[in-house]
Write an enzyme that holds these catalytic residues in place. Structure first.
Site, PDB file in Angstrom:
ATOM      1  N   HIS A   1      -2.050   0.949   7.250  1.00 31.52           N
ATOM      2  CA  HIS A   1      -2.451   1.004   5.845  1.00 31.52           C
ATOM      3  C   HIS A   1      -2.297   2.434   5.337  1.00 31.52           C
ATOM      4  CE1 HIS A   1      -4.493  -0.274   2.206  1.00 31.52           C
ATOM      5  NE2 HIS A   1      -5.241   0.809   2.281  1.00 31.52           N
TER       6      HIS A   1
ATOM      7  N   CYS B   1       0.793  -1.231   0.000  1.00 33.74           N
ATOM      8  CA  CYS B   1       0.000   0.000   0.000  1.00 33.74           C
ATOM      9  C   CYS B   1       0.828   1.285   0.000  1.00 33.74           C
ATOM     10  CB  CYS B   1      -0.981  -0.013   1.158  1.00 33.74           C
ATOM     11  SG  CYS B   1      -0.313  -0.545   2.737  1.00 33.74           S
TER      12      CYS B   1
END
Length: 405
Positions: free
Chosen positions: A259, A60
């Site tokens: 994330h 990510c």
């Protein structure tokens, strides 16, 4: 004598036979041992623009940065590189027929963009410092495909403990945000957390719980309770500060629960780019609203209009009333802002009341003549008092998946 290629390299090929014409190495198709990602093409700022999607275990940080560069190129025409570096950065663009891209290709695009940057200040000292930053960035670049060492501080949405990995964001002038802030209206938590980073706070909790001083033990318990009560890593105060700090139209990276997401502020609201590969064939699902700390969110299309997923068994679901849902989003944000500021929350209309109000406004718009209109029927007590003002609503939308990715 030709040097042997590295073992395991995707471009590895047998050494050329003496006297034979050497063929250039050919890239192998993506396999199980090589990460590859599907490209989703959307209409952004009037142009067909690629977005890199990811599976559950995708890198990510790399995708968040690459997607910003792709969206910035279409939005500004400058390739997405500015700030400390000049705007003469190489363009991050993909061929129009591109459907799959490898991690190596993404790293090459990002590396070319970084190497093409130039400092705005040409003084010798800053030139040397800039070149050192370039070298440091290229060193940590491979970590983008696996994860970055990011350690938040609870004092501000842009406060992180400095690590070499942060140079990537500084060099590309990409803001890095989080929303895990301590509420200034909780003096005990402010005292217990202070200006410590997450790692430092965990160490403090362990030390305080083992101390013989009761005040230190109490302070450690307060700090521990703060981490437990904000396990979502987003607080009301953090969301309000994040909304106020981000500039209109600004693209940045939002860090939460390990994330990294591409974030934008549009008309005062925050949205996260939907990169889940499961929405690859959903052109109407591009952004996800960020207006709640508990995961209550809505999907939007490329123009930030509320959208919905297809109905069951392929049958299209009834189109939602976008004005009604947008007002619900606005109401939720105003309630959160009022609670964070210690004010009484504004009067919250029910979904039925909102629908009737919109219907009444639309009727007035199409009937401007001063004819008397019957007053809307009064709500039954059960409807009028369905929930206290300021309580968060749980809206059931069977045609909309509102789970954070």
């Amino acid at each position: 004598e030709q040097p042997l290629p590295e073992r395991g390299s995707p471009l590895a090929a047998p050494p050329p036979v003496p006297g034979a014409a050497a063929e250039p190495p050919r890239a192998q198709p993506p396999g199980r041992d090589q990460d590859f990602y599907c490209v989703k093409w959307i209409s952004w700022k009037g142009e067909r623009t690629p977005v890199i999607t990811q599976s559950e275990n995708g890198p990510c940080p790399l995708l968040a940065i690459i997607n910003i560069l792709l969206l910035q190129w279409k939005a500004s025409g400058l390739g997405g590189c500015s700030g400390e570096a000049s705007s003469g950065c190489s363009q991050v663009k993909l061929p129009p027929q591109k459907e799959v891209i490898t991690a190596e290709e993404l790293m090459a695009h990002l590396g070319n963009c970084i190497l093409a940057t130039q400092p705005r200040d040409t003084s010798e000292g800053l030139q040397l410092n800039f070149q050192q930053n370039i070298n440091d960035t290229m060193t940590v670049l491979p970590k983008l495909s696996t994860g970055l060492d990011v350690n938040v501080r609870f004092t501000g949405v842009s406060d992180f403990e400095y690590t070499p990995e942060c140079i990537v964001f500084d060099l590309l002038n990409i803001p890095l945000y989080h929303g895990w802030l301590v509420d200034p209206q909780s003096p005990e938590q402010v005292q217990a957390v202070g200006k410590l980073s997450y790692n430092q706070l965990v160490e403090k909790i362990i030390t305080c719980k083992q101390a013989s001083d009761s005040s230190l033990v109490s302070e450690g318990l307060v700090a521990e309770q703060f981490l437990e009560s904000t396990a979502s890593q987003l607080t009301f105060h953090g969301l309000c500060e994040l909304t106020a700090r981000a500039r209109e139209g600004e693209l940045g990276v939002f860090f939460r629960n390990n994330h990294f997401s591409t974030m934008i502020k549009h008309k005062g609201h925050l949205y996260l780019l939907v990169t889940d590969q499961g929405f690859l064939q959903e052109p109407g699902v591009v952004w996800e609203s960020l207006h709640s700390v508990d995961g209550d969110s809505c999907f939007c299309d490329t123009d930030f209009h509320l959208s919905h997923a297809p109905g069951k068994e392929g049958a299209p679901a009834a189109p939602p009333d976008h004005r009604l849902q947008q007002r619900q989003v606005d109401q939720d944000y105003m309630v959160a802002l009022s609670l964070q500021q210690g004010q009484d929350p504004p009067s919250v209309l029910s979904d039925l009341e909102l629908a009737r109000q919109l219907q009444h406004e639309e009727y007035q718009q199409h009937h401007p003549h001063p004819h008397p209109h019957p007053a809307p029927p009064q709500l039954l007590p059960a409807q009028a008092g369905a929930r206290p003002a300021g309580e968060r609503r749980q809206r059931q939308r069977p045609d909309l998946d509102c789970t954070l990715l």
